[in-house]
Design a protein around this motif. Sequence first.
Motif, PDB file in Angstrom:
ATOM      1  N   TYR A  35       0.853  -1.183   0.000  1.00  0.00           N
ATOM      2  CA  TYR A  35       0.000   0.000   0.000  1.00  0.00           C
ATOM      3  C   TYR A  35       0.889   1.233   0.000  1.00  0.00           C
ATOM      4  O   TYR A  35       1.981   1.227   0.560  1.00  0.00           O
ATOM      5  CB  TYR A  35      -0.895   0.051   1.237  1.00  0.00           C
ATOM      6  N   LYS A  44      -3.643   3.761  -0.559  1.00  0.00           N
ATOM      7  CA  LYS A  44      -4.107   3.091  -1.774  1.00  0.00           C
ATOM      8  C   LYS A  44      -3.318   1.811  -2.012  1.00  0.00           C
ATOM      9  O   LYS A  44      -2.107   1.776  -1.859  1.00  0.00           O
ATOM     10  CB  LYS A  44      -3.950   4.010  -2.982  1.00  0.00           C
ATOM     11  N   ILE A  45      -4.041   0.777  -2.397  1.00  0.00           N
ATOM     12  CA  ILE A  45      -3.370  -0.483  -2.686  1.00  0.00           C
ATOM     13  C   ILE A  45      -2.588  -0.348  -3.992  1.00  0.00           C
ATOM     14  O   ILE A  45      -3.018   0.304  -4.931  1.00  0.00           O
ATOM     15  CB  ILE A  45      -4.366  -1.653  -2.755  1.00  0.00           C
ATOM     16  N   ILE A  56      -3.484  -8.503  -7.875  1.00  0.00           N
ATOM     17  CA  ILE A  56      -3.938  -7.122  -8.009  1.00  0.00           C
ATOM     18  C   ILE A  56      -2.755  -6.262  -8.430  1.00  0.00           C
ATOM     19  O   ILE A  56      -1.689  -6.310  -7.842  1.00  0.00           O
ATOM     20  CB  ILE A  56      -4.521  -6.568  -6.698  1.00  0.00           C
ATOM     21  N   GLU A  58      -2.766  -2.250  -9.322  1.00  0.00           N
ATOM     22  CA  GLU A  58      -3.644  -1.087  -9.457  1.00  0.00           C
ATOM     23  C   GLU A  58      -3.019  -0.012 -10.331  1.00  0.00           C
ATOM     24  O   GLU A  58      -2.739   1.093  -9.878  1.00  0.00           O
ATOM     25  CB  GLU A  58      -3.987  -0.532  -8.072  1.00  0.00           C
ATOM     26  N   ILE A  96      -6.797 -14.926   3.238  1.00  0.00           N
ATOM     27  CA  ILE A  96      -7.986 -14.574   2.463  1.00  0.00           C
ATOM     28  C   ILE A  96      -9.259 -15.102   3.099  1.00  0.00           C
ATOM     29  O   ILE A  96     -10.264 -14.430   3.147  1.00  0.00           O
ATOM     30  CB  ILE A  96      -7.853 -15.109   1.031  1.00  0.00           C
ATOM     31  N   ASN A 100     -10.552 -11.434   5.807  1.00  0.00           N
ATOM     32  CA  ASN A 100      -9.672 -10.486   5.138  1.00  0.00           C
ATOM     33  C   ASN A 100      -9.202  -9.352   6.040  1.00  0.00           C
ATOM     34  O   ASN A 100      -9.073  -8.226   5.612  1.00  0.00           O
ATOM     35  CB  ASN A 100     -10.329  -9.919   3.883  1.00  0.00           C
ATOM     36  N   ILE A 102      -6.431  -7.334   7.613  1.00  0.00           N
ATOM     37  CA  ILE A 102      -5.077  -7.126   7.105  1.00  0.00           C
ATOM     38  C   ILE A 102      -4.157  -6.699   8.242  1.00  0.00           C
ATOM     39  O   ILE A 102      -4.529  -5.871   9.080  1.00  0.00           O
ATOM     40  CB  ILE A 102      -5.095  -6.071   5.982  1.00  0.00           C
TER      41      ILE A 102
END
Lengths: 113, 111
Positions: A35, A44-45, A56, A58, A96, A100, A102
């Motif tokens: 992040y 933001k990821i 993912i 981004e 997961i 979820n 984190i």
Amino acid sequence: DTAVSQTPKYLVTQMGNDKSIKCEQNLGHDTMYWYKQDSKKFLKIMFSYNNKELIINETVPNRFSPKSPDKAHLNLHINSLELGDSAVYFCASSQIKVGNTIYFGEGSWLTVV
Amino acid sequence: SQQGEEDPQALSIQEGENATMNCSYKTSINNLQWYRQNSGRGLVHLILIRSNEREKHSGRLRVTLDTSKKSSSLLITASRAADTASYFCAMQIQGAQKLVFGQGTRLTINP
């Protein structure tokens, strides 16, 4: 024992340099993240890996290249650093299937001068 | 943007008072989580509320979720100076394996 550890904590470097941030988690999680938190605290990821596989991305510039040698490690390499890359970069991990939640590392403060 | 919005951006109260922070979002979610960040530190998970839950408690924390309004609130009761931190809501978006964070509320508890 630190659950998610990342190094270095502070990094000051000149524009155009290449740098890496390392991350390791000892929680046995199968998913790891990077992040970015900017000066306005927006978080933001950037990337997510599940069992060493990228899941993912981004739309991060390709100057940023994550590497996951195994599911406990996710390193971030940044080429040709720019002033706008200055931020705090957080590594994180999760399992997961368990809601979820984190778990974050303590962050790496990157300053590009 | 999928980013959540938090309100207020900053909140300053006296020790012992209750603090309420609000979060709004735009997409369908599986769950919503609240995190705390002390200055210069990483984020720490506080509480998770699933999309089929309306209220959840954990110690001095109370979280509500209204999926029809796409909003959540975090209430900290009997605040302490040590509660001073930034608080972030984070939404697990349906169909996506990622959390999207709000911009945070900076809470200051004055002794």
